[in-house]
Write a protein that holds these residues in place. Structure first.
Motif, PDB file in Angstrom:
ATOM      1  N   CYS A 191       0.841  -1.188   0.000  1.00 48.21           N
ATOM      2  CA  CYS A 191       0.000   0.000   0.000  1.00 48.21           C
ATOM      3  C   CYS A 191       0.883   1.248   0.000  1.00 48.21           C
ATOM      4  O   CYS A 191       1.762   1.383   0.854  1.00 48.21           O
ATOM      5  CB  CYS A 191      -0.912  -0.018   1.218  1.00 48.21           C
ATOM      6  N   CYS A 206      -0.339   3.316   3.565  1.00 49.28           N
ATOM      7  CA  CYS A 206      -0.017   2.855   4.922  1.00 49.28           C
ATOM      8  C   CYS A 206       1.162   1.888   4.954  1.00 49.28           C
ATOM      9  O   CYS A 206       1.657   1.555   6.029  1.00 49.28           O
ATOM     10  CB  CYS A 206      -1.249   2.220   5.575  1.00 49.28           C
ATOM     11  N   HIS A 223      -6.139  -2.941   4.919  1.00 50.64           N
ATOM     12  CA  HIS A 223      -5.871  -2.246   6.183  1.00 50.64           C
ATOM     13  C   HIS A 223      -6.498  -0.847   6.204  1.00 50.64           C
ATOM     14  O   HIS A 223      -7.181  -0.491   7.159  1.00 50.64           O
ATOM     15  CB  HIS A 223      -4.368  -2.161   6.412  1.00 50.64           C
ATOM     16  N   CYS A 224      -6.274  -0.067   5.115  1.00 47.45           N
ATOM     17  CA  CYS A 224      -6.740   1.326   5.137  1.00 47.45           C
ATOM     18  C   CYS A 224      -7.694   1.664   4.005  1.00 47.45           C
ATOM     19  O   CYS A 224      -8.222   2.776   3.963  1.00 47.45           O
ATOM     20  CB  CYS A 224      -5.548   2.285   5.126  1.00 47.45           C
ATOM     21  N   SER A 269      -7.059   2.067   0.846  1.00 45.72           N
ATOM     22  CA  SER A 269      -6.463   2.849  -0.238  1.00 45.72           C
ATOM     23  C   SER A 269      -6.368   2.025  -1.519  1.00 45.72           C
ATOM     24  O   SER A 269      -6.173   0.811  -1.490  1.00 45.72           O
ATOM     25  CB  SER A 269      -5.053   3.297   0.168  1.00 45.72           C
ATOM     26  N   CYS A 328      -6.350  -1.894  -0.432  1.00 43.44           N
ATOM     27  CA  CYS A 328      -5.641  -2.248   0.798  1.00 43.44           C
ATOM     28  C   CYS A 328      -6.648  -2.720   1.851  1.00 43.44           C
ATOM     29  O   CYS A 328      -7.586  -1.991   2.183  1.00 43.44           O
ATOM     30  CB  CYS A 328      -4.870  -1.045   1.319  1.00 43.44           C
TER      31      CYS A 328
HETATM   32 ZN   LIG Z   1      -3.128   0.785   3.248  1.00 40.36          ZN
END
Ligand SMILES: [Zn+2]
Length: 137
Positions: free
Chosen positions: A34, A37, A50-51, A53, A48
């Protein structure tokens, strides 16, 4: 193994995973990272986890990891593979887990947690697939 007679099937290449298979054909192991992040992810996907994006870059992996788990596959048999197929989950140094095969070792040698390194086997259409062998001690 008679890999000069029958080769493994080619990977299914999509817009999302094309970079991965192109690198593998050049005997390089890569993954997405990513751009926002920095989390490394596999298998390839647009967003992503996680975030959220969509900004992505490709990062080179060390090719080193450890066996998280494995299974011995006996059926159905395809002449392109040596049986039992050693299907494995390998935890890579970069924090991602990859579904792969273990090669170049007897079944009795496989241990959970053993260190492995990537190598590549050719496919019928000229691509290559990353698999793992025991790391040099
Ligand atoms: Zn991310």
């Amino acid at each position: 193994m008679a890999d000069d007679v029958v080769s493994r099937p080619d990977p299914t290449i999509t817009e999302d995973n094309e970079f991965f298979w192109e690198a593998a054909t050049g005997h390089r192991l890569v993954a997405q990272r990513c751009s926002d992040c920095g989390v490394v992810r596999h298998p390839p996907r647009p967003m992503c986890p996680h975030c959220g994006s969509l900004a992505t870059e490709v990062t080179e992996l060390s090719g080193r990891g450890s066996v998280y788990s494995y299974a011995l596959l006996h059926h159905p048999q395809n002449p392109a593979f040596e049986y039992p197929v050693r299907a494995a989950l390998v935890d890579l140094e970069e924090g991602i887990r990859m579904v792969t095969n273990l090669v170049g070792m007897e079944t009795a040698e496989i241990e959970i947690g053993m260190m492995v390194t990537v190598t590549f086997v050719p496919t019928a259409g000229g691509n290559a697939v990353p698999v793992f062998e025991a790391a040099p001690r």
